[in-house]
Design an enzyme around this catalytic site. Structure first.
Site, PDB file in Angstrom:
ATOM      1  N   ASP A  68       0.803  -1.214   0.000  1.00  0.00           N
ATOM      2  CA  ASP A  68       0.000   0.000   0.000  1.00  0.00           C
ATOM      3  C   ASP A  68       0.840   1.270   0.000  1.00  0.00           C
ATOM      4  O   ASP A  68       1.994   1.278   0.416  1.00  0.00           O
ATOM      5  CB  ASP A  68      -0.881   0.054   1.257  1.00  0.00           C
ATOM      6  CG  ASP A  68      -2.035  -0.922   1.212  1.00  0.00           C
ATOM      7  OD1 ASP A  68      -2.043  -1.816   0.342  1.00  0.00           O
ATOM      8  OD2 ASP A  68      -2.938  -0.800   2.062  1.00  0.00           O
ATOM      9  N   HIS A 213       3.574  -2.307   3.183  1.00  0.00           N
ATOM     10  CA  HIS A 213       3.626  -0.949   2.644  1.00  0.00           C
ATOM     11  C   HIS A 213       4.987  -0.719   1.982  1.00  0.00           C
ATOM     12  O   HIS A 213       6.023  -0.820   2.659  1.00  0.00           O
ATOM     13  CB  HIS A 213       3.419   0.088   3.751  1.00  0.00           C
ATOM     14  CG  HIS A 213       2.102  -0.038   4.450  1.00  0.00           C
ATOM     15  ND1 HIS A 213       1.879  -0.979   5.424  1.00  0.00           N
ATOM     16  CD2 HIS A 213       0.949   0.660   4.293  1.00  0.00           C
ATOM     17  CE1 HIS A 213       0.615  -0.859   5.859  1.00  0.00           C
ATOM     18  NE2 HIS A 213       0.039   0.122   5.189  1.00  0.00           N
TER      19      HIS A 213
END
Length: 257
Positions: A68, A213
């Protein structure tokens, strides 16, 4: 196929909820008046988009790695690692970050290397706190920019902070997007220790969606160990859409297969 409908209160305990939105430069508007002009389109020259794969996650032990909040300066190194291991993943990109990337090179490479692109909004705002038209703009601005750069029509999205409700679901359905959450949180946004990230990812089971992430260098450093541990358990690495065969249904919310 399991469809997850998790209450927002429970999602508030999950990792991405505590993760800060991407930092914007002073004076940068939340949404641009228009998409940048003169950007290159399609896959990078000389690097054809890989053909689709025939993967049956009803038979294989599949796991979906998801990243992400990028693209960031660390995403290129991550793509190098994934290419070396012939692993495909799903990248939920933030429109602001795509726009800030030089000529869209990173997002174009993500697509060209055969990874899946997902919509993570334009500026990482909690969609449940926005009017319907603002939710639409958060999704469509990112969609249009990614499509302009890569030619890819995204089919999946991840609501920032994992925060969703019936109104957000209705808008994602109108935009043709399925909502993808996760069932394995590596907490890489909190603990920037590669060993801890890899240990948490190793808790995956067949059908898991793992949250990471690519804005953190420590996450990229953890990826080789993540791949080693899961490969040793016989997992096949797939994109989110590959995990669900014909693809997840627009508007529905998924946390694992």
């Amino acid at each position: 196929m399991r469809v997850w409908a998790l209450p927002v209160a429970l999602l508030a305990l999950a990792g991405c909820v505590s993760h800060a939105p991407p930092r914007r430069e002073p004076g940068h508007s939340i949404l641009p008046a228009a998409l940048p002009a003169g950007l290159p389109t399609g896959a990078p020259a000389g690097r054809p988009v890989p053909a689709g794969r025939d993967v049956d996650c009803g038979l294989l032990k599949c796991v979906a790695l998801t990243f992400d909040d990028g693209p960031s300066r660390h995403t290129g190194g991550l793509l190098d690692l994934l290419r070396q291991r012939a692993v495909r993943a799903t990248f939920f990109v933030v429109g602001e970050m795509v726009a800030a990337d030089r000529h869209g090179e990173t997002v174009r490479r993500i697509a060209a290397d055969g990874h899946e692109l997902g919509n993570h909004s334009w500026s990482h705002l909690s969609l449940t706190g926005l009017p319907r038209r603002a939710v639409k703009r958060q999704l469509t601005h990112t969609e249009h920019l990614v499509r302009q750069l890569t030619g890819v029509r995204m089919r999946v999205m991840r609501p920032p902070y994992g925060s969703t409700d019936a109104r957000v679901a209705a808008e994602t359905r109108r935009e043709g997007l399925a909502q993808i959450l996760w069932n394995v949180d590596t907490f890489d946004w909190r603990d920037h220790e590669p060993a801890k990230v890899a240990a948490r990812a190793a808790h995956a089971r067949p059908g898991s969606i793992i949250l990471m992430h690519d804005i953190h260098r420590s996450t990229v450093e953890a990826v080789p160990a993540v791949l080693d541990r899961l490969a040793a358990k016989g997992f096949t690495f797939v994109t989110v859409s590959e995990l669900y065969g014909n693809g997840p249904v627009p508007g529905r919310t998924y946390g694992a297969r």
